[in-house]
Design an enzyme around this catalytic site. Structure first.
Site, PDB file in Angstrom:
ATOM      1  N   ASP A 104       0.871  -1.173   0.000  1.00 27.30           N
ATOM      2  CA  ASP A 104       0.000   0.000   0.000  1.00 27.30           C
ATOM      3  C   ASP A 104       0.906   1.221   0.000  1.00 27.30           C
ATOM      4  OD1 ASP A 104      -1.660   2.149   0.584  1.00 27.30           O
ATOM      5  OD2 ASP A 104      -2.829   1.071   2.079  1.00 27.30           O
ATOM      6  N   LYS A 142      -0.176  14.463 -11.432  1.00 27.74           N
ATOM      7  CA  LYS A 142       0.608  13.929 -12.541  1.00 27.74           C
ATOM      8  C   LYS A 142       1.645  14.931 -13.046  1.00 27.74           C
ATOM      9  CE  LYS A 142      -1.167   9.881 -12.478  1.00 27.74           C
ATOM     10  NZ  LYS A 142      -0.353   8.730 -12.016  1.00 27.74           N
ATOM     11  N   TYR A 200      -6.014  15.384  -9.762  1.00 29.38           N
ATOM     12  CA  TYR A 200      -5.345  14.394 -10.611  1.00 29.38           C
ATOM     13  C   TYR A 200      -4.334  15.066 -11.533  1.00 29.38           C
ATOM     14  CZ  TYR A 200      -4.656  10.379 -13.662  1.00 29.38           C
ATOM     15  OH  TYR A 200      -4.088   9.343 -14.366  1.00 29.38           O
TER      16      TYR A 200
END
Length: 226
Positions: A52, A155, A151
């Site tokens: 994880d 990135k 997001y």
């Protein structure tokens, strides 16, 4: 034999990357949060490892279980729960950054001692064109309509992190891949690429030799120019 660790390897791009690197002759350790979801990776011949990326203890145990490591593919990532500005909060941003950015650093830092023992260490970080400002701001690109903030920010950070890792690790090949608009659970399988096409860049970068490029951003067609 080349030994590879792939995070988020239980499905979609991670599982396809696992399949293709096994096919290329790698010994693959398939990292995933819940090993109960590892049957597909096991069926391919991968070694399933509980990993994880948001939990340091899990990361440390996973890396301690590996006998050696030549290639690290940081594929694990989440889309998050915020898809515009009205639903954006510090909490929704932190959630995505913790997995997609901080998690990548947790795994990479834990992997460095083993990678430094390899004769040809490779790091591939899976990012997205959604983190590339030129794509986000140019009509006609698949990324242009995407409104999500966390997001895209995560990135973009992955791309910058990869460049900095490459500069700090001159003996490594450290690069970042853009899968492109691929049909996965992320987009309810609306992407126009197959998972095979979506892993082309990641696999090519994972197979680089010592003379290959480093610090570059690639999609399935090659280098994406800055």
């Amino acid at each position: 034999m080349t030994t590879t660790l792939i995070t988020g390897a239980n499905r979609s791009l991670g599982l396809e990357t696992t399949r293709r690197l096994l096919e290329a002759g790698h010994t693959v350790y398939a990292g995933m949060r819940d090993t109960a979801n590892g049957d597909a990776a096991r069926a391919l011949g991968a070694h399933v490892v509980q990993l994880d990326v948001t939990q340091q203890a899990s990361v440390d145990r996973a890396l301690a279980s590996l006998p050696e490591l030549d290639v690290l593919v940081n594929n694990a990532g989440i889309l998050g729960r915020s898809f515009g500005v009205d639903d954006l909060s510090a909490e929704t941003l932190e959630e995505v950054l913790d997995t997609n950015v901080v998690g990548l650093v947790r795994v990479t830092q834990a992997a460095l001692p083993l990678l430094r023992l390899s004769g040809a260490p490779v790091i591939v970080n899976v990012a997205s064109g959604v983190g590339w400002p030129r794509f986000l701001s140019t009509e006609g690109h698949d990324e242009f309509p995407v409104p999500a903030v966390p997001y895209a920010a995560s990135k973009a950070a992955v791309i910058a992190l990869t460049v900095q890792y490459a500069k700090n690790l001159p003996g490594f090949r450290a690069n970042v891949s853009d899968p492109g608009y691929t049909a996965t659970d992320f987009n309810r399988h609306s992407g126009h690429q197959t998972v095979a096409e979506g892993t082309d860049a990641t696999v090519a970068l994972a197979l680089l030799g010592p003379e290959g490029p480093t610090g570059e951003f690639h999609n399935r067609h090659g280098r994406i120019d800055y």
